[in-house]
Write an enzyme that holds these catalytic residues in place. Structure first.
Site, mmCIF file in Angstrom:
data_model
loop_
_atom_site.group_PDB
_atom_site.id
_atom_site.type_symbol
_atom_site.label_atom_id
_atom_site.label_comp_id
_atom_site.label_asym_id
_atom_site.label_seq_id
_atom_site.Cartn_x
_atom_site.Cartn_y
_atom_site.Cartn_z
ATOM 1 N N ILE A 93 88.735 40.042 20.398
ATOM 2 C CA ILE A 93 87.276 39.666 20.780
ATOM 3 C C ILE A 93 86.789 38.775 19.625
ATOM 4 C CG2 ILE A 93 84.818 40.867 20.948
ATOM 5 C CD1 ILE A 93 86.318 43.218 21.844
ATOM 6 N N ARG A 143 81.362 48.945 16.479
ATOM 7 C CA ARG A 143 81.239 50.598 16.482
ATOM 8 C C ARG A 143 79.903 50.426 15.621
ATOM 9 N NH1 ARG A 143 82.891 50.534 20.860
ATOM 10 N NH2 ARG A 143 84.713 51.886 21.636
ATOM 11 N N GLU A 179 74.400 56.606 19.054
ATOM 12 C CA GLU A 179 73.969 56.045 20.432
ATOM 13 C C GLU A 179 73.675 57.288 21.234
ATOM 14 O OE1 GLU A 179 76.907 53.331 22.000
ATOM 15 O OE2 GLU A 179 76.602 52.011 19.920
ATOM 16 N N HIS A 229 74.625 49.019 23.926
ATOM 17 C CA HIS A 229 76.213 48.784 23.825
ATOM 18 C C HIS A 229 76.709 48.287 25.185
ATOM 19 C CE1 HIS A 229 79.942 51.266 22.503
ATOM 20 N NE2 HIS A 229 80.327 50.048 23.249
ATOM 21 N N ILE A 230 76.215 47.195 25.530
ATOM 22 C CA ILE A 230 76.587 46.278 26.824
ATOM 23 C C ILE A 230 77.870 45.378 26.659
ATOM 24 C CG2 ILE A 230 74.277 46.771 28.026
ATOM 25 C CD1 ILE A 230 73.798 43.680 27.122
HETATM 26 C C1 DGY Z 1 84.916 49.351 24.346
HETATM 27 O O1 DGY Z 1 85.839 48.878 25.213
HETATM 28 O O2 DGY Z 1 85.235 49.797 23.332
HETATM 29 C C2 DGY Z 1 83.698 49.156 24.621
HETATM 30 O O3 DGY Z 1 82.841 49.396 23.361
HETATM 31 C C3 DGY Z 1 82.887 50.060 25.715
HETATM 32 O O4 DGY Z 1 82.880 51.201 25.197
#
Ligand code: DGY
Length: 332
Positions: free
Chosen positions: A162, A243, A272, A291-292
């Site tokens: 990511i 996180r 959360e 958290h999207i």
């Molecule tokens: C993940 O895949 O870890 C995202 O944060 C969704 O929870």
């Protein structure tokens, strides 16, 4: 298992149908729960006691106590890339393989990090709210000014999949210089993006935008605290899409209030959900999302599919597409 018919799969939340269909196509006995809201710890435990395989979410606490109560589970498949809710070392000791869903949500999550960066740099959320409060005044040449991102330095904390996608976007759109701090060197990103590994302190001191993409672990818990924010540039933007536990929220609020840093964009908070009166929701220099990161049709379908495929592969071949403790599979 003697026949697929007897494999009981518990799915702890109403996930996109594709994964459920794949599991049912194998002849498994699939129970989907948590339609309206997440299962409580006790509901989860009681349901898991009757299951052979568990397809769970990050909101399910799969801790030592749960795992000891459910040591009969043959496989756990997490519908997420992050797995800080699961005690993987204990699962490993108990011989339970744990799968997750990396890669398929990297673009979606990097888009949120990139979007938050722009939103914070130009105060999108705050200015949007001024309109709904009837505060759209005349053009004010010296008010509500943002900062530009072109040619700035992106610092990535945790340059995995990511983080690399975020770096690609920043480099492509704004010619940003990429520095990073990770446990391991990312040679591929160093070649492709000219990314430079730096110490944690250098990351703090040199980043114009500091984007967090690490796992939450004992090492990273609260690592972005008062001391860390104090080393950042007053013009720096802090982004966290990994996180919420990686930053200390009180210290972040303080850093924003005292203008120790320019702004912050968060897709993750601790706890959360965030309370609706949290000061971060009303600050000019903050942007918060619920958290999207993985919340696109494409990513969620792919996560559902991969989480199901991990279970299917385990029963069919004794392997998994993505296994967090492959040593367990070797032992089986
Ligand atoms: C993940 O895949 O870890 C995202 O944060 C969704 O929870």
């Amino acid at each position: 298992m003697s026949s697929n018919q007897s494999v009981k799969v518990l799915v702890t939340r109403d996930i996109p149908q594709i994964g459920v269909d794949l599991l049912r196509k194998e002849g498994y006995d699939v129970t989907v729960m948590g339609y309206d809201k997440p299962l409580t710890a006790d509901e989860l435990l009681q349901a898991a006691k009757k299951a052979d395989a568990l397809l769970c979410l990050g909101s399910n606490k799969i801790d030592e106590v749960f795992l000891h109560e459910c040591k009969h589970l043959q496989v756990i498949s997490q519908f997420a890339v992050g797995y800080d809710n699961i005690n993987v070392p204990v699962a490993t000791k108990l011989g339970i393989p744990v799968g997750n869903t990396p890669e398929v949500l990297s673009d979606a999550t990097a888009d949120i990090a990139f979007g938050l960066m722009i939103a914070v740099s130009r105060k999108f959320f705050y200015l949007h709210n001024t309109i709904s409060k009837g505060e759209w005044g005349f053009f004010q040449p010296k008010k509500n000014l943002g900062i530009e991102l072109k040619n700035k330095t992106l610092g990535v904390f945790g340059l995995g999949r990511i983080g690399t996608e975020m770096a690609r976007r920043c480099k492509g759109a704004y010619h940003m210089t990429v520095i990073y701090h990770s446990r391991n060197r990312n040679v591929q990103a160093e070649k492709e993006l000219n990314a430079k590994w730096v110490s944690f302190d250098e990351l703090l001191q040199q980043s114009d935008v500091l984007s967090v993409h690490s796992v939450l672990s004992e090492e990273t818990k609260g690592i972005f605290n008062k001391a860390a924010f104090g080393k950042m540039k007053p013009s720096a933007i802090f982004i966290n899409t990994s996180r919420g536990g990686v930053h200390n929220e009180a210290d972040l609020i303080d850093a924003l209030t005292t203008k120790t840093i320019w702004g912050a964009g968060l897709d993750v908070t601790n706890p959360e959900p965030m309370q609706k009166d949290n000061p971060l929701l009303f600050m000019e220099n903050a942007a918060v999302l619920p958290h999207i990161g993985s919340g696109t049709v494409e990513a969620r379908n792919a996560m559902s599919q991969l989480a199901a495929e991990n279970i299917i592969a385990f029963y069919k071949t004794g392997t998994m597409k993505n296994c967090l403790n492959p040593e367990v599979l070797l032992r089986k």
